[in-house]
Design a protein around this motif. Structure first.
Motif, short mmCIF file in Angstrom:
data_model
loop_
_atom_site.label_atom_id
_atom_site.label_comp_id
_atom_site.label_asym_id
_atom_site.label_seq_id
_atom_site.Cartn_x
_atom_site.Cartn_y
_atom_site.Cartn_z
N LEU A 181 -36.40 36.25 -17.30
CA LEU A 181 -37.08 35.30 -16.40
C LEU A 181 -38.59 35.56 -16.48
CD1 LEU A 181 -34.90 34.99 -13.14
CD2 LEU A 181 -34.97 33.51 -15.15
N THR A 182 -38.96 36.77 -16.91
CA THR A 182 -40.37 37.10 -17.16
C THR A 182 -40.43 37.84 -18.50
OG1 THR A 182 -40.08 39.23 -16.08
CG2 THR A 182 -40.89 37.42 -14.70
N PRO A 183 -41.61 37.85 -19.17
CA PRO A 183 -41.71 38.59 -20.43
C PRO A 183 -41.38 40.07 -20.24
CG PRO A 183 -43.60 37.12 -20.16
CD PRO A 183 -42.83 37.07 -18.87
N GLU A 184 -41.74 40.64 -19.10
CA GLU A 184 -41.44 42.06 -18.87
C GLU A 184 -39.93 42.30 -18.86
OE1 GLU A 184 -42.73 43.62 -15.09
OE2 GLU A 184 -42.03 45.65 -15.63
N ALA A 185 -39.19 41.36 -18.28
CA ALA A 185 -37.72 41.50 -18.24
C ALA A 185 -37.15 41.46 -19.66
CB ALA A 185 -37.11 40.40 -17.39
N SER A 186 -37.66 40.54 -20.50
CA SER A 186 -37.17 40.46 -21.89
C SER A 186 -37.42 41.78 -22.60
CB SER A 186 -37.90 39.36 -22.68
OG SER A 186 -37.88 38.15 -21.99
N GLN A 187 -38.62 42.34 -22.41
CA GLN A 187 -38.97 43.58 -23.11
C GLN A 187 -38.10 44.75 -22.64
OE1 GLN A 187 -43.14 43.64 -22.33
NE2 GLN A 187 -43.46 41.94 -23.75
N ARG A 188 -37.89 44.81 -21.33
CA ARG A 188 -37.05 45.91 -20.80
C ARG A 188 -35.64 45.82 -21.37
NH1 ARG A 188 -37.82 47.97 -15.42
NH2 ARG A 188 -35.60 48.45 -15.42
N ALA A 189 -35.13 44.57 -21.47
CA ALA A 189 -33.78 44.39 -22.01
C ALA A 189 -33.75 44.82 -23.48
CB ALA A 189 -33.36 42.93 -21.87
#
Ligand code: SAJ
Length: 413
Positions: A181-189
């Motif tokens: 839902l945010t770029p940070e979430a994509s990166q953490r995943a």
């Protein structure tokens, strides 16, 4: 400090291999399932589903002390939701996506979630589900009076794309999509899956990730529908469809899939309907492909009936019940659907062969006889090949002489 690195909700075909592989890579994993017997089985280092080598992986994960199963979630850095997304009938749509399991799994983490946690949806879901998860969790946090702001949590959709029958290989080697839902979430995943995934992990937003998964399975469904339609045309025109396809596929840009008795399983026959539900006016091709594939079992049934009419008391051997070769999974299987109809319509004495199971599915019990391939073929007037299991290569071809053969997979060409 959270007690676990990862808490996986749903220990089925996706959740169990995923939990186990994380555990064998050193992550502390809690696997959650609402069915107590599943939890007991896994804690004993055993499995409740069939998949090559999964037993070895689960045993290793449990014995390492890194995988434990429970019926309720605990605190963790990351929550992964891997529960089913079936259909439900609503007023204007008999096949609307049913998100009840995703919603209840999401709400169940409200009591343990902490700021900074990552919540991943792996279940195949309609576009917008990851956004809905955020709303459900915000609502549940409020309801139970927890002082955790949903804005401090990260959400991503990371669809699973592993093929039943070769899950463990594909789990590691497939490329993955991480749609936050945010770029940070994509990166953490991405950082999380990196610990076992050797494929590329590509970042996008959640809606695109949701649609990508549905698109992959719809692509395959449309292509199988093309092959199934060709098979019906070829029957009418007296052409061998398998020869036709192999000739056409010699063209460098043509890759037609294989016709069969229909499309089964819980993915390809389901996911295209999620796109249809979201855009009913715009999905003419996707809907028609589904209808063509769903119609194929009825075409096979009609063909068997036409041949059976020539016998007084026909004995019909139906080879294969699984939804595809070399597995035991009979869910949504066109082969089961065909055998059910033949038995219900009393077309003849039905001998069913499924080398991968020891018992018939409930819908067939008492109506058809489960036999070995050799026995069924020897006794039959009509032999219907429904699944191209490798085991059927051992059938003595001389037994097939003088029988009516209906080969829905081109196995004996
Ligand atoms: N089938 C045909 N002709 C073909 C290929 C398949 O009739 O040429 C039939 C099979 O017999 C079976 C059905 O289609 O009844 C589906 O089988 P499959 O092996 O194509 O796919 P699934 O349902 O086992 O797994 C699919 C995979 N998706 C794609 O290949 C795009 C898998 O990668 C996904 O992870 C899985 O769906 C899922 O979970 O969504």
């Amino acid at each position: 400090m959270p007690s676990y690195d990862i808490c996986v909700l749903g220990l089925g075909y996706i959740g169990l291999p995923t939990s186990s592989i994380f555990a064998t890579r050193g992550k502390k994993v809690l696997g959650v399932d609402v069915v107590p017997s599943v939890v007991e089985t896994i804690n004993a280092g055993r499995i409740h589903i069939e998949e090559p080598d999964l037993d070895v992986l689960v045993r290793a994960a449990v014995q390492s002390g890194n995988l434990r199963a429970a019926t309720a979630p605990s605190s963790a850095d990351t929550f992964i939701i891997a529960v089913p997304t079936p259909f439900k009938a609503v007023a204007d749509n008999p096949r609307a996506p049913d998100l009840a399991y995703v919603e209840s799994a999401t709400r169940s983490v409200a009591s343990v979630v902490e700021p900074g946690n990552l919540v991943i949806l792996e279940s195949t879901s309609p576009v917008g589900t990851t956004e809905l998860m955020r709303e459900w969790l915000a609502d549940e946090l409020k309801k139970i009076g927890r002082d955790v702001a949903v804005d401090t949590l990260l959400f991503a959709h990371c669809p699973e794309r592993i093929l039943p029958g070769q899950m463990l290989k594909e789990l590691v080697s497939n490329d993955r999509i991480a749609g936050g839902l945010t770029p940070e979430a994509s990166q953490r995943a991405r950082d999380l899956y990196r610990c076992f995934c050797t494929g590329e992990i590509v970042l996008t937003d959640a809606r695109t990730a949701e649609m990508a998964k549905l698109t992959e399975n719809s692509f395959r469904d449309v292509n199988i529908a093309f092959a199934n339609e060709l098979s019906i045309i070829c029957e009418k025109l007296n052409i061998d469809v398998w020869e036709l396809i192999s000739l056409a596929n010699r063209h460098p840009r043509v890759k037609i899939l294989q016709p069969g008795p229909g499309v089964g399983g819980h993915c390809i026959a389901v996911d295209p309907w999620f796109i249809v539900a979201a855009a009913p006016q715009e999905t003419r091709l996707i809907r028609t492909a589904r209808e063509v594939n769903d119609g194929k079992p009825h075409h096979v049934i009609a063909k068997v009936k036409a041949r059976a009419d020539r016998f007084k008391a026909p004995v019909i051997a139906c080879l294969g019940l699984a939804f595809k070769p070399d597995i035991d999974d009979m869910r949504e299987s066109p082969a089961v659907e065909i055998v059910e109809h033949l038995a219900h319509d009393k077309v003849g004495r039905i001998l069913a062969v499924e080398p991968h199971v020891r018992a018939l599915p409930k819908s067939l019990q008492g109506k058809v006889e489960l036999c070995s391939a050799q026995d069924a073929v020897s006794r039959a007037d009509i032999v219907v090949l429904l699944v191209n299991h490798r085991a059927f290569s051992a059938i003595d071809r001389t037994l097939l002489r003088d029988k009516v053969i209906i080969d829905t997979r081109g196995f004996w060409r």
